[in-house]
Enzyme design. Sequence first.
Site, PDB file in Angstrom:
ATOM      1  N   GLU A  38       0.876  -1.167   0.000  1.00  0.00           N
ATOM      2  CA  GLU A  38       0.000   0.000   0.000  1.00  0.00           C
ATOM      3  C   GLU A  38       0.919   1.224   0.000  1.00  0.00           C
ATOM      4  OE1 GLU A  38      -2.171   0.843   3.560  1.00  0.00           O
ATOM      5  OE2 GLU A  38      -3.515   2.251   2.541  1.00  0.00           O
ATOM      6  N   ARG A 262       3.994 -13.488   9.860  1.00  0.00           N
ATOM      7  CA  ARG A 262       4.668 -12.214   9.681  1.00  0.00           C
ATOM      8  C   ARG A 262       5.969 -12.197  10.460  1.00  0.00           C
ATOM      9  NH1 ARG A 262       0.303  -7.437  10.090  1.00  0.00           N
ATOM     10  NH2 ARG A 262       1.592  -6.700  11.810  1.00  0.00           N
ATOM     11  N   LYS A 272       3.716   0.768  10.330  1.00  0.00           N
ATOM     12  CA  LYS A 272       3.934   2.061   9.703  1.00  0.00           C
ATOM     13  C   LYS A 272       3.386   3.193  10.570  1.00  0.00           C
ATOM     14  CE  LYS A 272       2.968   0.292   5.301  1.00  0.00           C
ATOM     15  NZ  LYS A 272       2.464   0.397   3.935  1.00  0.00           N
TER      16      LYS A 272
END
Length: 568
Positions: A38, A262, A272
């Site tokens: 993204e 992850r 982020k």
Amino acid sequence: MVDIDLDALEPTDFIQEAVLEDLKNGRFNYVRTRLPPEPNGYLHIGHVKAFLIDYNTAKLFGGELYLRFDDTNPAREETEYVDAIKEDIQWLGIEWAKETYASDYFELLYEWAIRLIKIGLAYVDDQSPEEVSRNRGTLTEPGIESPFRNRSVEENLDLLERMKNGAFPEGSRVLRAKIDMSHPNMVMRDPTMYRIMHTSHHRTGSKWCIYPMYDWSHGQNDSMEGITHSLCSLEYEIHRPLYEWFLEHLGEFKSRQIEFSRLNMTYTMMSKRKLRKLIEEGIVKDWDDPRLTTLRGLRRRGYTPEAILDFNKRTGVSKVNIVNSGVMVDYALLEACIRDDLNKRALRKMAVLKPLKLVIDNYPEDQVEEMEAINNPEDESAGTRKVPFSKVLYIEQDDFLEDPPKKFYRLFPGNEVRLRYAYFITCTDVVKDEQGNIIEVHCTFDPETHGGNAPDGRRVKSTIHWVSAQHAVPAEVRLYDRLFTKEQPDDVENGEEYATYVNPASLEIIERAFAEPGLAGTQPGEKFQFERTGYFCVDPDSKENKLVFNRTVALRDSWAKFQEQQKN
RNA sequence: UGGGGCGUGGUGUAACGGUAACACACCGGCCUUUGGAGCCGUGGUUCUUGGUUCGAAUCCAGGCGCCCCAGCCA
């Protein structure tokens, strides 16, 4: 089509094994993966794992990788990030066959939504966000169906088109899939497909007043692009039934989604949102602050793509789910990887970080000798260089102690050590200022030990590094340490804030260190080992007349470790 | 107390029914013109209980623990 011998392939993780199986049993006859960032921030080391899984899987099977930007939320996405992300991915050496955007498919996706409305499987909901939330139910209680759930197809079609064209304010309506408000999987309780946003998009401008949710966009995009394997992290596992539901009812191509753990790492933050906060609060300078485990931070710190790739290989792939949908890898492993890489490649230099003046009393006043030094003991082809030596030198403050403890092998009054590539010296005297600080150390040298070997075979316990005072070039050196003092800084304990765990010693700036003259003129990005202290690289702040070095990682230091033990 | 996942030394990954392996970390030792590098060695009743089997980390059942999900974020 895959035109390789499948039996000759060696899958390295469970995903590749699954893909191999799909190829062998004919579920797919080619492999295409996608890498879906993204564009709302910079990449960090956690993303690398996902990227490499996509890239390596495609590569193993002679397939291709699409780089698809997930730009479905114009409120937080920008072109600036697209460029930065591409640059970071390229730096790692990942190649993609095609660059696409979720927004490339807005038109087609809209058509698909209309199809779902027409078969009675999507509806426009006029409930407020609060009502939608309240009526969703809880983990243990079913939700309540929207009063707008059974609108006619015509009305739904009409409302959606007007939503698209901007007839309604943000938040007033959404398009939802009509699935099951009492489904035990919360994702299936009539998920939102489109929301109204009167926001200009970085690629489609103001054409659209509705934007698809990730859940409505992602799976359909995979299908539209013919992605065979949609590889993603564990938290999307519960979304898989939804993606399959859409495609099943649309009758479109189905990708196979496979989920993996992850990557989380100790002493750092990956999200982020939290990274952005660190920057906004001034705890770090920017996205490329060398203390950050963003790709840009790591690059500036001196990490190489090779080391990061090696780290990725060593951490592996699994579905283990310990924290935050993934595993928690020791930061020390990352450090081990960069040490391994740089140990083999970095040229050795001598630099004194915290200078202490050393005078060799019996060395001729004006004499200068060129000492021969090995550039890299791990790589003979790196050759040798000359380093100037003279009567007055700088040595490391840490390498001298007037009153040494046991096991201190370096310089102290009466002790003999070797100056690397130069001579054996014996400390004879210490000069102090009025406050009692040692400002100068005196010694004598043994001319017989030129180059650092004693013809009589006597040995010294220690070799220390040095620079010639009159030849040395001054440099600024930035010493970095882990940003947090806590293994999991985002695991905030009662009442505290993560800022509590910021390591006050994460950055130490040494204004005036001294480096051997050969370091003059080095360019940003160049990497060296400063003997006995660590690996360093030239920072972009470095100028012709002012060298700036970043410490990438310290050398392992058994003396420092021993001292640490004594304290505890 | 719903649903979906996951449990192998401190951490991460192997072992695909047949002697639990590798890397990092840690602790010892050897070696060394970097107290670096390198080399050698010490750490595990595979979450647990029961079952199947000549044989189980692996297959089955129960239990326990951990992670994720109630955005008009991705």
